[in-house]
Write an enzyme that holds these catalytic residues in place. Structure first.
Site, mmCIF file in Angstrom:
data_model
loop_
_atom_site.group_PDB
_atom_site.id
_atom_site.type_symbol
_atom_site.label_atom_id
_atom_site.label_comp_id
_atom_site.label_asym_id
_atom_site.label_seq_id
_atom_site.Cartn_x
_atom_site.Cartn_y
_atom_site.Cartn_z
ATOM 1 N N PRO A 7 6.890 4.076 5.687
ATOM 2 C CA PRO A 7 5.929 4.929 6.484
ATOM 3 C C PRO A 7 5.471 4.270 7.928
ATOM 4 O O PRO A 7 5.040 5.022 8.820
ATOM 5 C CB PRO A 7 4.888 5.675 5.832
ATOM 6 C CG PRO A 7 4.685 4.567 4.791
ATOM 7 C CD PRO A 7 5.869 3.809 4.472
ATOM 8 N N CYS B 247 0.687 -1.153 -0.157
ATOM 9 C CA CYS B 247 -0.051 -0.008 -0.184
ATOM 10 C C CYS B 247 0.741 1.312 -0.016
ATOM 11 O O CYS B 247 0.574 2.061 -0.759
ATOM 12 C CB CYS B 247 -0.935 0.052 1.312
ATOM 13 S SG CYS B 247 -2.230 -1.311 1.123
ATOM 14 N N HIS B 248 1.876 1.445 1.091
ATOM 15 C CA HIS B 248 2.700 2.603 0.975
ATOM 16 C C HIS B 248 4.010 2.340 1.025
ATOM 17 O O HIS B 248 4.721 3.166 1.491
ATOM 18 C CB HIS B 248 2.198 3.549 2.101
ATOM 19 C CG HIS B 248 0.647 3.940 1.894
ATOM 20 N ND1 HIS B 248 -0.445 3.210 2.642
ATOM 21 C CD2 HIS B 248 -0.102 4.571 1.302
ATOM 22 C CE1 HIS B 248 -1.637 3.605 2.335
ATOM 23 N NE2 HIS B 248 -1.406 4.754 1.598
ATOM 24 N N GLY B 249 4.538 1.121 0.961
ATOM 25 C CA GLY B 249 5.899 0.715 0.837
ATOM 26 C C GLY B 249 6.537 0.550 2.086
ATOM 27 O O GLY B 249 7.710 1.062 2.265
#
Lengths: 478, 184
Positions: free
Chosen positions: B163, B148-150
């Site tokens: 993150p 999703c956001h690495g």
């Protein structure tokens, strides 16, 4: 608030009117007895359009609720049954799903109309703030409605958004459990979302009544932004604006019908036709288009601020981006309402509109998406070369050195260097654009508007609405 | 007998009457607040939801280097049978300055270091990280990778890059025998 009494000739009606003056109220809100500024342009159509969309969403929603089953076992299938088996079910569901998008298009236009023409300024502050309340309620309603079909986007959208509350210190986790009614988004969550999704539109309808009431008190604004001075400035709402609104509705319905009949899934996400699976996350989780600007603001905050970590700060920024509208009447100090007489404001307003579209774009793409490649990142590559270099020569490579030279000293071969050049690159990514757009968004409301109120030289306002819009009759040429 | 007292009270009856008003309204307010509680608490997990709060898993079929995914409390749980190399990698990273400092040995049961049990929910925004199935992208540190956001997690499920603020959480669990694991 001056009402324009109605005295019906029909005895039964007169009897009722005496006991409940409903015709008087109708006449005073949108009838012949409602004096209205004579210069309203088509931007003033969107209030009534929003009201019509609310009614349409409620009607289609009530029908859908007759066929929908709010249970994780049956929700997805019951929606598919509506689409395939229920008579005209496809039409009513597509009306409802696309209707939500149309409702937001109308409301965004209505809000930005207000921003441009200064509709939030005295004496209309409460009218404006009630509008912001309606918008917040709409967002909550739309979010919960999107969860009901129980597709992959429903489930994961709900998971990501409810998880935002976990960012709240101390009580965050308990709040999330309370929202879920379990340990994850599950059947209890779906049931309460259905209940609230059914309830909130009626709450919105209630606030709409307050919104109209406040409008009745302060009267409609108008494109010139000057107050009505005499009856010469006004015309009756009916038939002039009822007809104008009806024409606008017709044009709008053509637009709506295009999506409804020719592109009913264009505004949705295909993954929501996959049943929800708590064990598989879709490749990317994208909210509905109308949430994208705010989602972009949420994701653009990747830095901590003192004791507040990035996650909480992002959540605060997202909520603040809408809550700042409540303070708009006091942030914008300019005495002139209409943007037409504010040359500098006009420029910044245009930037804000572009900014919103930029945020919408950024919200829909991956934050790491490379927008502009700026070539190899020499500092990072040098660091890698130094890492790869034998101890003996490490000291002879310094940070200002040419990469090729450094590579030669360190004994890094061409293939390795080529790989480094490929891997370590400077670029402008979506996240950077998002940060810039977020910064402008807040600067517009918190810095630019207050400053403009002090320094801007506005254009002279016309004497009255009538003087500005009624052209003097000229004698025909002989 | 108490006539004098009574008269006094009648003269400045503010005291007595105000007291009654405040006491009555105050009790009413407390009563209303108490009555609100059931309406809030009904939203918390119900008894049957809580009753399903633990599962037993047979882990005898999980070969070294493999992972399985089981559902617990509606969430995925990763059970990985770690190789000695993976354990070593995790232990070497113990004190390199992790974002969320935690030693590998705190995250596993002593004597059963090969078994890593994790709640498979990314601590960023709740996605399920990849890395359990054999063909999955395991991220830069050989553990898990959240698409999703690495966020990258290592072979101890600790956040290394991206993150996410925290390590993947370790659920409450116990080995009932060498082959049966009870989660919850």
């Amino acid at each position: 608030m001056a009402l324009s009494p109605v005295t019906p000739n029909n005895k039964a009606l007169a009897w009722l009117e005496e006991r409940l003056p409903i015709l008087t109220v109708a006449n005073s809100v949108m009838g012949p007895g409602t004096p209205t500024p004579r210069n309203l342009n088509y931007m003033w159509n969107f209030g009534s359009l929003a009201g019509i969309m609310l009614v349409l969403q409620i009607i289609t929603g009530i029908v859908l609720a007759m066929h929908y089953t709010a249970s994780t076992m049956f929700a997805f299938d019951s929606v598919e049954r509506i689409m395939r088996d229920v008579n005209y079910g496809w039409l009513i569901r597509y009306m409802h799903a696309n209707g939500a998008s149309m409702f937001f298009i109308v409301v965004y236009t209505h809000i930005f109309r207000g921003l441009y023409f200064g509709s939030y300024k005295a004496p209309r502050e409460v009218l404006w703030m009630l509008g912001v309340v309606i918008f917040l309620l709409m967002m909550a309603t739309a979010f919960m409605g999107y969860v009901l079909p129980w597709g992959q986007m429903s489930f994961w959208g709900a998971t990501v958004i409810t998880n935002l509350f976990s960012a709240i210190p101390v009580v965050g986790e308990s709040i999330v459990t309370l929202l879920w009614g379990g340990f994850s988004v599950d059947n209890p969550t779906l049931n309460r979302f259905f209940s609230l999704h059914y309830l909130l539109p009626f709450v919105i309808a209630g606030v709409v009544i307050l919104h109209l009431w406040a409008k009745k008190i302060s009267d409609s604004g108008n494109p010139l932004g000057i107050e009505v001075k005499s009856t010469a400035d006004q015309i009756p709402f009916h038939p002039f604006y009822t007809v104008k609104d009806a024409f606008g509705l017709g044009v709008f319905l053509i637009f709506f019908a295009y999506f409804l009949f020719f592109a009913p899934n264009a505004l949705g996400h295909p993954d929501n036709y996959i049943p929800a699976d708590p064990l598989v996350t879709p490749a990317s989780i994208v909210p509905e288009w109308y949430f994208l600007p705010f989602y972009a603001i949420l994701r653009s905050i990747t830095f901590d601020l003192g004791p507040i970590d990035a996650k909480l700060l992002g959540v605060i920024a997202m909520f603040a981006s809408i809550l700042v509208w409540f303070f708009l009447p006091w942030l914008d100090g300019s005495k002139v309402r209409s943007g037409n007489f504010r040359p500098m404001f006009k420029i910044f307003f245009t930037i804000l509109v572009v900014d919103m579209f930029v945020l919408m774009y950024v919200g829909g793409i991956s934050p790491d998406l490379v927008l502009v490649d700026l070539g190899p990142n020499t500092a990072a590559i040098l660091e890698q070369i130094i890492k790869a270099a034998p101890e003996a020569v490490k000291a002879s490579i310094d940070s200002g050195m040419d990469i090729n030279q450094a590579a030669r000293i360190a004994g890094v071969n061409d293939a390795e260097l080529a790989k480094m050049l490929e891997t370590y690159r400077s670029s402008i990514q979506a996240i950077h654009l998002g940060m810039l757009a977020t910064a402008y968004y807040f600067a517009h409301f918190l810095i630019i508007l207050p400053v403009l109120g002090r320094v801007e030289k506005t254009l002279p306002l016309p004497e009255s609405i009538a003087a500005a819009v009624i052209k003097p009759k000229t004698m025909p040429a002989e | 007998m108490s006539t004098i007292e009574d008269t006094k009270n009648h003269e400045d009856d503010a005291t007595r009457r105000d007291f009654l008003h405040i006491a009555a309204t105050g009790m009413g307010a407390v009563g209303a607040a108490v009555a609100v509680w059931p309406f809030i608490d009904q939203m918390n997990p119900a008894a049957d939801t809580l009753a399903l709060a633990s599962v037993e898993v047979d882990i005898s079929a999980v070969e070294e280097g493999e992972s399985i995914l089981v559902k617990w409390r509606g969430k995925p749980v990763f059970i990985r049978h770690r190789t000695p190399t993976e354990i070593e990698e995790a232990r070497l990273a113990d004190d390199i300055g992790l974002p969320d400092v935690q030693f590998d040995e705190e995250r596993v049961t002593a004597g059963k270091e090969q078994w890593l049990i994790l709640v498979g929910v990314c601590t960023h925004l709740g996605c399920v990280p990849l890395g359990t199935k054999s063909g999955d992208d395991k991220g830069e540190f050989g553990g898990w990778f959240c698409p999703c956001h690495g966020s990258h997690y290592d072979t101890s499920g600790r956040i290394r890059k991206g993150p996410a603020p925290k390590n993947l959480s370790v659920p409450e669990y116990a080995f009932l025998s060498d082959t049966v694991l009870k989660i919850g």
